[in-house]
Design a protein around this motif. Structure first.
Motif, PDB file in Angstrom:
ATOM      1  N   PRO A   3       0.628  -1.165   0.046  1.00 36.83           N
ATOM      2  CA  PRO A   3      -0.067   0.186   0.026  1.00 36.83           C
ATOM      3  C   PRO A   3       0.678   1.355   0.038  1.00 36.83           C
ATOM      4  CG  PRO A   3      -0.960  -1.648   1.708  1.00 36.83           C
ATOM      5  CD  PRO A   3       0.594  -2.195   1.147  1.00 36.83           C
ATOM      6  N   TRP A  23      -6.779  -0.019  -3.762  1.00 36.38           N
ATOM      7  CA  TRP A  23      -7.924  -0.417  -2.951  1.00 36.38           C
ATOM      8  C   TRP A  23      -8.327  -1.733  -3.390  1.00 36.38           C
ATOM      9  CZ3 TRP A  23      -9.599   1.940   0.714  1.00 36.38           C
ATOM     10  CH2 TRP A  23      -9.177   3.610   0.949  1.00 36.38           C
ATOM     11  N   VAL A  68      -6.567  -3.702  -0.570  1.00 34.99           N
ATOM     12  CA  VAL A  68      -7.281  -3.344   0.643  1.00 34.99           C
ATOM     13  C   VAL A  68      -8.290  -4.267   0.859  1.00 34.99           C
ATOM     14  CG1 VAL A  68      -8.366  -1.746   2.038  1.00 34.99           C
ATOM     15  CG2 VAL A  68      -6.186  -1.005   1.006  1.00 34.99           C
TER      16      VAL A  68
END
Length: 168
Positions: A97, A131, A134
């Motif tokens: 990330p 994303w 995630v």
């Protein structure tokens, strides 16, 4: 760029996107750039914080390793290796990330300079990858939590049954 009307003998060409290619229509609107430019410092800030956390975890791994090597009267055992392994896994879950956020901020910076759709696509691609990571990570963690809750309930029920709590 030469206008299609300036050369009547040129072969015809079709624009699949419905706008004049290479012109002002291919530029990203100022409001879109302003919105993304407003997120850039915050994304960069979060990325820097994640890189700091990665460095701190690496220092913790080194410190634990040195402490166990120098100060231990017994050899390094399984619990210590598990602790170092958990720290190593934490680094992995922070690096990806942090990289994606850093790249997104760089792509937005490039978009601010060029206003091109290609740079907008590149920025949104980095954001999508972040994303997606995630989301997949969240699903994995929810599954682990579910298994842990079921395991703890089964362990508690087994301990209660063994102690005779249900034999009244």
């Amino acid at each position: 760029m030469e206008s299609p009307l300036s050369n009547p003998y040129a072969s015809p060409s079709a624009n699949l996107y419905g706008s004049a290619s290479g012109g002002a229509a291919d530029a990203v609107s100022p409001s879109t750039i302003a919105q993304l430019a407003g997120t850039k410092p915050w994304v960069r800030f979060m990325s820097v914080l994640m890189w700091i956390a990665i460095c701190l975890v690496i220092l913790a791994i080194i410190a634990v390793g040195v402490a166990m090597t120098l100060g231990a009267s017994k050899p390094i055992g399984t619990p210590e290796l598990i602790l170092i392994g958990v720290y190593g896994v934490m680094i992995f879950f922070y690096i990806y990330p942090a990289v994606k956020m850093w790249k997104f901020a760089n792509r937005v910076k490039s978009l601010m300079a060029t206003r091109s759709l290609a740079d907008l696509d590149a920025a949104l691609t980095e954001q999508r990858k972040l994303w997606k990571f995630v989301g997949v990570f969240t699903i994995i963690m929810l599954c682990i939590y579910l298994v842990a809750v079921i395991g703890f309930v089964a362990l508690g029920a087994g301990a209660a049954m063994k102690s005779g709590a249900f034999n009244r």
